[in-house]
Design an enzyme around this catalytic site. Structure first.
Site, PDB file in Angstrom:
ATOM      1  N   HIS A 105     -23.974  54.909 -55.764  1.00 31.93           N
ATOM      2  CA  HIS A 105     -25.175  55.380 -55.067  1.00 31.93           C
ATOM      3  C   HIS A 105     -25.030  55.168 -53.575  1.00 31.93           C
ATOM      4  O   HIS A 105     -24.364  54.239 -53.115  1.00 31.93           O
ATOM      5  CB  HIS A 105     -26.437  54.672 -55.566  1.00 31.93           C
ATOM      6  N   HIS A 107     -27.431  54.579 -50.213  1.00 31.32           N
ATOM      7  CA  HIS A 107     -28.745  54.275 -49.650  1.00 31.32           C
ATOM      8  C   HIS A 107     -28.942  55.136 -48.398  1.00 31.32           C
ATOM      9  O   HIS A 107     -28.025  55.244 -47.575  1.00 31.32           O
ATOM     10  CB  HIS A 107     -28.822  52.818 -49.194  1.00 31.32           C
TER      11      HIS A 107
HETATM   12  P1  5GP Z   1     -27.009  48.046 -54.515  1.00 27.00           P
HETATM   13  O1  5GP Z   1     -27.130  46.594 -54.157  1.00 27.00           O
HETATM   14  O2  5GP Z   1     -26.387  48.175 -55.869  1.00 27.00           O
HETATM   15  O3  5GP Z   1     -26.342  48.855 -53.460  1.00 27.00           O
HETATM   16  O4  5GP Z   1     -28.481  48.584 -54.549  1.00 27.00           O
HETATM   17  C1  5GP Z   1     -29.206  48.884 -55.680  1.00 27.00           C
HETATM   18  C2  5GP Z   1     -30.537  49.414 -55.206  1.00 27.00           C
HETATM   19  O5  5GP Z   1     -31.231  49.887 -56.326  1.00 27.00           O
HETATM   20  C3  5GP Z   1     -31.419  48.371 -54.517  1.00 27.00           C
HETATM   21  O6  5GP Z   1     -31.792  48.829 -53.238  1.00 27.00           O
HETATM   22  C4  5GP Z   1     -32.624  48.238 -55.447  1.00 27.00           C
HETATM   23  O7  5GP Z   1     -33.830  48.070 -54.747  1.00 27.00           O
HETATM   24  C5  5GP Z   1     -32.593  49.550 -56.210  1.00 27.00           C
HETATM   25  N1  5GP Z   1     -33.099  49.472 -57.571  1.00 27.00           N
HETATM   26  C6  5GP Z   1     -32.844  48.505 -58.481  1.00 27.00           C
HETATM   27  N2  5GP Z   1     -33.448  48.788 -59.656  1.00 27.00           N
HETATM   28  C7  5GP Z   1     -34.089  49.972 -59.462  1.00 27.00           C
HETATM   29  C8  5GP Z   1     -34.893  50.786 -60.333  1.00 27.00           C
HETATM   30  O8  5GP Z   1     -35.139  50.498 -61.485  1.00 27.00           O
HETATM   31  N3  5GP Z   1     -35.375  51.941 -59.799  1.00 27.00           N
HETATM   32  C9  5GP Z   1     -35.118  52.330 -58.502  1.00 27.00           C
HETATM   33  N4  5GP Z   1     -35.663  53.464 -58.095  1.00 27.00           N
HETATM   34  N5  5GP Z   1     -34.380  51.570 -57.665  1.00 27.00           N
HETATM   35  C10 5GP Z   1     -33.873  50.409 -58.144  1.00 27.00           C
END
Ligand code: 5GP
Length: 143
Positions: A105, A107
């Site tokens: 993903h 951001h």
């Molecule tokens: P990472 O640390 O893996 O780059 O970020 C994961 C992102 O996913 C975080 O910004 C967190 O807030 C978001 N996130 C985690 N669980 C969920 C969810 O169930 N739904 C959505 N829409 N975002 C999520």
């Protein structure tokens, strides 16, 4: 060090399968964009491919080629929607780099001069605020 395999039951895979809800912004055959539930700033959204990979390290370049134009589209819309001074695009690979959800993903986060980001995976935003912010982004996409 070896890396774990892609887990098809991760939370974003469940969002793709419709098993858990999300506030969607954009969808095509290859890509989904939706609001982050723990935004680091208003308008924080995520862009994911429909094809599963843990992160950039194991992604098919052909998938990236479909994904990046959508990241750009969403960044332009988010900048417009929030009258942002800049857009922060972030992407983490493996826990040591800050990754917490193991489905690739990007951001996309609107930034304003002098306004610090909230912590990564900090507080949960209300669904009403997420929906209102999503409407602003969708309106900007339609312009
Ligand atoms: P990472 O640390 O893996 O780059 O970020 C994961 C992102 O996913 C975080 O910004 C967190 O807030 C978001 N996130 C985690 N669980 C969920 C969810 O169930 N739904 C959505 N829409 N975002 C999520």
């Amino acid at each position: 060090m070896t890396t774990a395999a892609y887990d098809p039951n991760n939370i974003f895979a469940k969002i793709l399968k419709g098993e858990i809800p999300s506030v969607k912004l954009y969808e095509d055959d290859h890509t989904l964009a939706f609001m982050d539930v723990m935004p680091q700033a208003p308008g924080h959204l995520l862009v994911i491919p429909k094809t599963g990979s843990r992160n950039m390290l194991d992604a098919d370049p052909a998938v990236l080629a479909k994904l990046i134009p959508v990241v750009q589209k969403m960044a332009v819309a988010a900048k417009e929607a929030f009258e942002a001074d800049g857009i922060y695009i972030a992407q983490f690979n493996e826990p040591a780099a800050g990754q917490t959800v193991f489905h690739l993903h990007f951001h996309v986060i609107p930034r304003h001069e002098g306004q610090p980001l909230k912590p990564h995976t900090g507080g949960m935003e209300s669904i009403d605020v997420l929906k209102a912010n999503a409407e602003k982004i969708k309106a900007a996409m339609d312009e």
